[in-house]
Design a protein around this motif. Structure first.
Motif, mmCIF file in Angstrom:
data_model
loop_
_atom_site.group_PDB
_atom_site.id
_atom_site.type_symbol
_atom_site.label_atom_id
_atom_site.label_comp_id
_atom_site.label_asym_id
_atom_site.label_seq_id
_atom_site.Cartn_x
_atom_site.Cartn_y
_atom_site.Cartn_z
ATOM 1 N N GLY A 191 45.803 -28.289 55.384
ATOM 2 C CA GLY A 191 44.662 -29.136 55.055
ATOM 3 C C GLY A 191 44.594 -29.460 53.578
ATOM 4 O O GLY A 191 44.265 -30.592 53.192
ATOM 5 N N VAL A 192 44.902 -28.479 52.739
ATOM 6 C CA VAL A 192 44.923 -28.716 51.296
ATOM 7 C C VAL A 192 45.969 -29.763 50.948
ATOM 8 O O VAL A 192 45.733 -30.688 50.165
ATOM 9 C CB VAL A 192 45.203 -27.403 50.530
ATOM 10 C CG1 VAL A 192 45.487 -27.678 49.058
ATOM 11 C CG2 VAL A 192 44.023 -26.453 50.664
ATOM 12 N N GLU A 193 47.154 -29.635 51.549
ATOM 13 C CA GLU A 193 48.229 -30.594 51.293
ATOM 14 C C GLU A 193 47.830 -31.998 51.730
ATOM 15 O O GLU A 193 48.083 -32.985 51.017
ATOM 16 C CB GLU A 193 49.494 -30.148 52.025
ATOM 17 C CG GLU A 193 50.727 -30.982 51.722
ATOM 18 C CD GLU A 193 51.181 -30.832 50.281
ATOM 19 O OE1 GLU A 193 51.645 -31.850 49.716
ATOM 20 O OE2 GLU A 193 51.054 -29.721 49.729
ATOM 21 N N ALA A 194 47.186 -32.111 52.900
ATOM 22 C CA ALA A 194 46.769 -33.424 53.403
ATOM 23 C C ALA A 194 45.703 -34.031 52.507
ATOM 24 O O ALA A 194 45.730 -35.237 52.204
ATOM 25 C CB ALA A 194 46.257 -33.286 54.834
ATOM 26 N N ALA A 195 44.729 -33.228 52.089
ATOM 27 C CA ALA A 195 43.660 -33.727 51.227
ATOM 28 C C ALA A 195 44.218 -34.195 49.890
ATOM 29 O O ALA A 195 43.832 -35.251 49.369
ATOM 30 C CB ALA A 195 42.609 -32.642 51.016
ATOM 31 N N HIS A 196 45.134 -33.409 49.340
ATOM 32 C CA HIS A 196 45.741 -33.779 48.064
ATOM 33 C C HIS A 196 46.528 -35.077 48.199
ATOM 34 O O HIS A 196 46.416 -35.983 47.351
ATOM 35 C CB HIS A 196 46.661 -32.646 47.601
ATOM 36 C CG HIS A 196 47.363 -32.924 46.307
ATOM 37 N ND1 HIS A 196 48.635 -33.445 46.256
ATOM 38 C CD2 HIS A 196 46.970 -32.751 45.023
ATOM 39 C CE1 HIS A 196 49.000 -33.588 44.990
ATOM 40 N NE2 HIS A 196 48.011 -33.168 44.230
ATOM 41 N N GLY A 197 47.318 -35.195 49.267
ATOM 42 C CA GLY A 197 48.100 -36.413 49.469
ATOM 43 C C GLY A 197 47.233 -37.641 49.625
ATOM 44 O O GLY A 197 47.536 -38.712 49.070
#
Length: 344
Positions: A190-196
């Motif tokens: 989720g962190v990776e998706a939000a950052h992207g």
């Protein structure tokens, strides 16, 4: 100050601050700095030194969240703030300012002068070092710190400004609001998706358009459309076409974004109108008739409104209002909680 969101390998963090309460201001800046250093970190953005007046009267409330090398601050400042004359410190980042109320004045590189972001405007630029700034009292703004790798080549030495209600900023705002709500529960994926998604939308702001087939942007586009629809629920022209036009996307793109999160645009609009109509049925004063409610919430006629309401809630509007009034007058009963008869 409240801190939330235990870090996932240092990739996320969050804290809330409120130094507007009586007696809180003298320690307000210390609390804010402690939350920033603990949950966000100086590796993302180094807070500058502030003027003595700011240190003694820092009345600010808001939320700050971190996802990887990006940070989002939603700030409501009752007091004016100003940095020390020479903040100092080298940084390599992209900063974005979105001002809803008040003004944020930014120092520029040597010889370039100051730049003021007024209410209803945004500004985005690359920063190679900390620069002085000041804000007016009664400021409401978003401040975003973003890693430079993908954004710096797009910006170069340019400073991009524009209206805060542009389609790209609306999408970015919807995404940041969602991150604030969910960051404490995000796992590594989720962190990776939000950052992207943050980076993609920041690129869209820099370019004045966004990649409408980028799947990571579907949640932000969906939320922006919902926010806009909620403000226009009683408007007779509210439709997928209107929302798409306001958000500068095609109708097909809008439908595809909703489908990606398992929803439909028209279903969302209908259900939200039904929710507001149901609330109006039990209003303590100024209760509208069934035909008036149908007209106000843009149903074809009272018969169509009644059929749709019953299909969704299992009662006609009249039955719902009657049962709710009866329950409210009974000393031993609570108003019935009628859930939808069909899935939302």
């Amino acid at each position: 100050m409240d801190s939330t969101g235990a870090e996932v390998d240092g990739a996320r963090g969050a804290f809330a601050v409120n130094s507007t309460a009586p007696g809180a201001a003298p320690r307000g800046l210390d609390s804010f700095r402690r939350g920033w250093e603990t949950q966000i970190g100086d590796d993302v953005f180094q807070l500058p030194a502030f003027s003595p007046d700011t240190i003694g009267d820092f009345r600010v409330k808001g939320h700050v969240a971190k996802v990887h090398g990006a940070a989002i601050a939603d700030l409501h400042a009752a007091s004016a703030t100003r940095t020390a004359d020479v903040p100092g410190g080298d940084q390599d980042l992209v900063a974005m300012y979105v001002v809803q109320r008040g003004a944020w004045t930014l120092g520029g590189p040597p010889g370039s002068g100051e730049q003021t972001v007024s209410a209803g405007q945004f500004l985005v630029r690359h920063l190679g070092r900390l620069t002085a700034f000041e804000t007016t009292a009664h400021l409401t703004a978003k401040f975003l710190v973003l890693p430079p790798d993908e954004l710096k080549p797009l910006l170069g030495n340019r400073v991009i400004t524009g209206p805060a209600d542009s389609a790209e900023i609306r999408l970015l705002t919807a995404l940041t609001d969602t991150i604030h709500i969910t960051v404490a529960d995000l796992g590594p994926v989720g962190v990776e998706a939000a950052h992207g998604a943050l980076i993609e939308l920041a690129k869209a702001v820099a370019k004045g358009r966004f990649d409408d087939v980028e799947p990571r942007l579907a949640p932000a586009l969906t939320q922006a459309a919902k926010d806009l629809a909620d403000r226009r629920l009683a408007h007779p022209e509210l439709s997928p076409a209107m929302l798409a036009r306001e958000l500068n996307v095609s109708v097909r793109t809008l439908h595809r974004a909703f489908a990606a999160v398992g929803e439909q645009v028209t279903t969302y609009i209908r259900h939200r109108r039904l929710q507001e109509a149901r609330r109006a049925l039990t209003a303590p004063s100024g209760r509208l008739s069934i035909s008036e409610l149908a007209a106000h919430w843009q149903f074809a006629d009272s018969s169509h409104f009644t059929r749709t309401f019953k299909k969704h809630y299992g009662q006609t509007p009249t039955e719902y209002a009657r049962s709710t009034r009866a329950a409210s007058h009974s000393p031993n009963r609570h108003p019935p909680d009628h859930g939808p008869a069909e899935s939302a």
